[in-house]
Design an enzyme around this catalytic site. Structure first.
Site, mmCIF file in Angstrom:
data_model
loop_
_atom_site.group_PDB
_atom_site.id
_atom_site.type_symbol
_atom_site.label_atom_id
_atom_site.label_comp_id
_atom_site.label_asym_id
_atom_site.label_seq_id
_atom_site.Cartn_x
_atom_site.Cartn_y
_atom_site.Cartn_z
ATOM 1 N N ASN A 1 -9.524 -9.839 -5.839
ATOM 2 C CA ASN A 1 -8.612 -9.357 -4.794
ATOM 3 C C ASN A 1 -8.094 -10.470 -3.885
ATOM 4 O O ASN A 1 -7.667 -10.228 -2.761
ATOM 5 C CB ASN A 1 -9.265 -8.221 -4.005
ATOM 6 C CG ASN A 1 -10.567 -8.628 -3.362
ATOM 7 O OD1 ASN A 1 -10.934 -9.794 -3.393
ATOM 8 N ND2 ASN A 1 -11.265 -7.681 -2.776
ATOM 9 N N TYR B 1 -22.867 -14.351 -0.022
ATOM 10 C CA TYR B 1 -22.690 -12.895 -0.167
ATOM 11 C C TYR B 1 -24.013 -12.131 -0.076
ATOM 12 O O TYR B 1 -24.103 -11.003 -0.558
ATOM 13 C CB TYR B 1 -22.008 -12.592 -1.504
ATOM 14 C CG TYR B 1 -20.484 -12.526 -1.444
ATOM 15 C CD1 TYR B 1 -19.809 -11.835 -0.432
ATOM 16 C CD2 TYR B 1 -19.711 -13.112 -2.450
ATOM 17 C CE1 TYR B 1 -18.426 -11.758 -0.401
ATOM 18 C CE2 TYR B 1 -18.316 -13.031 -2.420
ATOM 19 C CZ TYR B 1 -17.679 -12.350 -1.388
ATOM 20 O OH TYR B 1 -16.310 -12.263 -1.376
ATOM 21 N N GLU C 1 -20.173 -17.122 9.031
ATOM 22 C CA GLU C 1 -19.418 -17.626 7.876
ATOM 23 C C GLU C 1 -18.738 -18.962 8.176
ATOM 24 O O GLU C 1 -18.653 -19.832 7.298
ATOM 25 C CB GLU C 1 -18.394 -16.580 7.434
ATOM 26 C CG GLU C 1 -19.077 -15.331 6.856
ATOM 27 C CD GLU C 1 -18.115 -14.214 6.471
ATOM 28 O OE1 GLU C 1 -18.598 -13.181 5.987
ATOM 29 O OE2 GLU C 1 -16.880 -14.374 6.650
ATOM 30 N N HIS D 1 -10.816 -13.352 0.995
ATOM 31 C CA HIS D 1 -11.942 -12.853 1.786
ATOM 32 C C HIS D 1 -11.609 -13.054 3.248
ATOM 33 O O HIS D 1 -10.958 -14.037 3.611
ATOM 34 C CB HIS D 1 -13.223 -13.655 1.469
ATOM 35 C CG HIS D 1 -14.318 -13.433 2.473
ATOM 36 N ND1 HIS D 1 -15.200 -12.376 2.378
ATOM 37 C CD2 HIS D 1 -14.629 -14.086 3.630
ATOM 38 C CE1 HIS D 1 -16.023 -12.400 3.426
ATOM 39 N NE2 HIS D 1 -15.698 -13.436 4.196
ATOM 40 N N LYS E 1 -9.525 -16.854 -2.897
ATOM 41 C CA LYS E 1 -10.515 -16.737 -3.967
ATOM 42 C C LYS E 1 -10.001 -17.365 -5.287
ATOM 43 O O LYS E 1 -8.799 -17.626 -5.443
ATOM 44 C CB LYS E 1 -10.859 -15.260 -4.171
ATOM 45 C CG LYS E 1 -11.618 -14.624 -2.991
ATOM 46 C CD LYS E 1 -12.000 -13.172 -3.326
ATOM 47 C CE LYS E 1 -12.813 -12.527 -2.222
ATOM 48 N NZ LYS E 1 -13.220 -11.133 -2.596
HETATM 49 P P1 IDP Z 1 -14.154 -6.956 1.678
HETATM 50 O O1 IDP Z 1 -13.925 -8.214 0.874
HETATM 51 O O2 IDP Z 1 -12.911 -6.119 1.790
HETATM 52 O O3 IDP Z 1 -14.811 -7.210 3.007
HETATM 53 P P2 IDP Z 1 -16.746 -5.981 0.774
HETATM 54 O O4 IDP Z 1 -17.147 -4.566 0.762
HETATM 55 O O5 IDP Z 1 -17.344 -6.869 1.823
HETATM 56 O O6 IDP Z 1 -15.143 -6.048 0.805
HETATM 57 O O7 IDP Z 1 -17.090 -6.573 -0.658
HETATM 58 C C1 IDP Z 1 -17.067 -7.964 -0.895
HETATM 59 C C2 IDP Z 1 -16.336 -8.213 -2.186
HETATM 60 O O8 IDP Z 1 -17.061 -7.613 -3.251
HETATM 61 C C3 IDP Z 1 -14.943 -7.569 -2.269
HETATM 62 O O9 IDP Z 1 -13.923 -8.367 -1.724
HETATM 63 C C4 IDP Z 1 -14.772 -7.372 -3.750
HETATM 64 O O10 IDP Z 1 -14.277 -8.557 -4.362
HETATM 65 C C5 IDP Z 1 -16.176 -7.110 -4.231
HETATM 66 N N1 IDP Z 1 -16.404 -5.679 -4.382
HETATM 67 C C6 IDP Z 1 -16.524 -4.748 -3.398
HETATM 68 N N2 IDP Z 1 -16.721 -3.522 -3.906
HETATM 69 C C7 IDP Z 1 -16.739 -3.671 -5.253
HETATM 70 C C8 IDP Z 1 -16.903 -2.755 -6.352
HETATM 71 O O11 IDP Z 1 -17.088 -1.563 -6.178
HETATM 72 N N3 IDP Z 1 -16.841 -3.303 -7.607
HETATM 73 C C9 IDP Z 1 -16.642 -4.644 -7.817
HETATM 74 N N4 IDP Z 1 -16.480 -5.524 -6.821
HETATM 75 C C10 IDP Z 1 -16.520 -5.052 -5.553
HETATM 76 MG MG MG Z 2 -16.701 -7.966 3.444
#
Ligand code: IDP
Ligand code: MG
Length: 136
Positions: A115, A52, A129, A118, A12
């Site tokens: 983070n 997304y 994807e 992905h 990312k």
């Molecule tokens: P993942 O990346 O671990 O699969 P997902 O639930 O699919 O997590 O969420 C996609 C992305 O959205 C996450 O990687 C994160 O960057 C962002 N995200 C998820 N939950 C939150 C939140 O509560 N606040 C802000 N960003 C979030």
């Molecule tokens: Mg996800």
């Protein structure tokens, strides 16, 4: 029995910006993944929204799409036995503060939104994807 799978991985913008591309790629390679295809691109906001779209009802959707389109990313097809599950384990929990020692998000993640990586969460989504980025 072997279960060769492909998964879609993204380094990312926060990690590309901090020049962590090679370090993160080495995490994958050292864990037995083969980088089958890769490219560096920058998504438009609209493309990020499309990628997304499963999250479109979430309160963080707009920020998430702004962020993913905010700078260059590295998209990769990673190949390995059980690639989908093993990549999720290697990445660690979504929130770096909650991720286990040794995971990519623990090592490099800044916050739940920044983070660093992905990874596809299922075989079905991995196919969708991979097509999203690599279907001509
Ligand atoms: P993942 O990346 O671990 O699969 P997902 O639930 O699919 O997590 O969420 C996609 C992305 O959205 C996450 O990687 C994160 O960057 C962002 N995200 C998820 N939950 C939150 C939140 O509560 N606040 C802000 N960003 C979030
Ligand atoms: Mg996800």
């Amino acid at each position: 029995m072997s279960n060769l799978e492909k998964t879609l991985s993204i380094i990312k913008p926060d990690a590309v910006e901090r020049k962590l591309e090679n370090e993160i790629k080495n995490c994958f390679i050292n864990s037995g993944f083969v980088i089958e295809k890769e490219k560096k691109i920058q998504l438009s906001k609209e493309e990020a929204e499309d990628f997304y779209k499963v999250h479109q009802t979430k309160p963080f959707y707009n920020d998430l799409c702004e962020y993913l389109s905010s700078g260059p990313i590295i998209v990769m097809i990673l190949k390995k036995d059980n690639a989908i599950t093993d990549n999720r384990k290697l990445m660690g929990a979504t929130d770096p503060k909650k991720s286990e020692e040794g995971t990519i998000r623990k090592k490099y993640g800044i916050s739940i939104d920044k983070n660093s990586v992905h990874g596809s969460d299922s075989l079905e989504n991995a196919k969708i994807e991979i097509d999203f980025f690599f279907k001509n």
